[in-house]
Design an enzyme around this catalytic site. Structure first.
Site: not given
Ligand code: GLP
Length: 239
Positions: A67, A134, A136, A141
Site C-alpha cells: 500500500d 483494528n 486492518h 479497513e
C-alpha cells in the site's frame, strides 16, 4: 493458520527471515509482497544483515508493496516509497521493486496498472503482513465488503490516529491510500503475519480465537491455506 509464539520481537524477526531465506533458496526469482509500519523494521534489518553476510540474495527476486498513502510525494519522509528505500531497498540487492504510486494523477488507472503488474509477474509467492489495531491488513479497513484488487480507500479514524505519530505537527496527513485488496493478498501462495507488542494483544486474541469476524479484515487469513502468524510473547499475552 499456523501460530508461532516466540519470546522476543528479535526472535520473531529471525524466524520470519528464515522463511524468506528458504523461499529465495527454493525460488531465487520469487515475487515478494512487502509491508510497511513499525513491525517489519526488525525483519528488514535482519534480512539486510543476512545479505551483508552473503547468506541471502535478492538479485533475481522482485517485490510489490501492499500500500501507499494517496496522494503523497515519493520524496515525503512518511511515504511508504521513502520508508522502503530507507529501511530496505537501499540495503539489499533487490532492484525490481514496485509500490502503488502515491503521485499518480489517476488513482483508478494506477490501481489497474498495479494489479496487471502483479498478474504479469505470476502473482505473489510470499506476502509479508503486519496488522492494525483494528485488524486492518495493508489498508483494508473494517468494512461490510472487501475489494479483490488494488483500490483507493478512505482510512478510518483509528488508522489515521495510529499513524499520526509519524507525521509532524504541521504536516498534512493523508486520509486515503492505495492498497492491495483482500483478494489480491489472499491469492498469495504463502503469507507471513507478524504481530508484536502488548498493544496488539487484543487484536491478536480476536484474530486467533478462530472465529471469522467479518469486521476484522485479518480474519480472512483464517481461511488461507498457507499462513503463519508469528507473535512475540507480549502480543500473545491474551491468547
Ligand atoms: C499501517 C500499514 C499496515 C501495517 C499497520 C500496522 O497502517 N498500512 O500495513 O501493518 O499500519 O503498523 P505498525 O506495525 O506500525 O503497528
Amino acid at each position: 493458520m499456523k501460530k508461532i509464539v516466540l519470546d522476543t520481537y528479535q526472535d520473531v524477526c529471525c524466524a520470519a527471515a528464515d522463511i524468506y531465506a528458504a523461499q529465495l533458496k527454493t525460488k531465487p526469482n520469487s515475487v515478494l509482497g512487502l509491508a510497511t509500519g513499525s513491525t517489519p523494521i526488525g525483519l528488514y534489518e535482519e534480512l539486510a544483515r543476512r545479505y551483508e553476510a552473503k547468506e541471502i540474495d535478492f538479485s533475481k527476486a522482485r517485490s510489490f508493496n501492499l500500500d501507499e498513502y494517496y496522494p503523497i510525494e515519493k520524496s515525503h519522509q512518511q511515504s511508504y516509497d521513502y520508508f522502503m528505500h530507507d529501511n530496505f531497498f537501499s540495503k539489499v540487492n533487490l532492484s525490481k521493486h514496485d509500490i502503488p504510486n502515491g503521485e499518480a494523477k489517476d488513482a483508478i488507472a494506477e490501481c489497474k496498472r498495479y494489479d496487471e503488474e502483479i498478474a504479469a509477474a505470476g502473482g505473489i509467492d510470499l506476502m509479508l503482513l503486519g496488522i492494525g489495531h483494528n485488524g486492518h491488513i495493508g489498508f483494508n479497513e473494517p468494512s461490510v465488503s472487501y475489494s479483490m484488487g488494488t483500490y483507493l480507500t478512505e482510512l478510518t479514524e483509528s488508522s489515521i490516529t495510529a499513524n499520526a505519530r509519524f507525521f509532524g505537527k504541521n504536516e498534512v496527513q493523508p486520509t486515503r491510500a492505495l492498497t492491495m485488496g483482500i483478494g489480491e493478498i489472499f491469492r498469495s501462495r504463502q503469507i507471513v503475519l507478524i504481530i508484536s507488542g502488548e498493544g496488539k494483544a487484543p487484536i491478536a486474541k480476536k484474530l486467533l480465537e478462530g472465529v471469522i469476524h467479518t469486521d476484522v479484515p485479518a480474519c480472512f487469513l483464517l481461511l488461507h491455506p498457507n499462513t503463519t502468524v508469528f507473535l512475540d510473547k507480549a502480543a500473545a499475552s491474551l491468547c
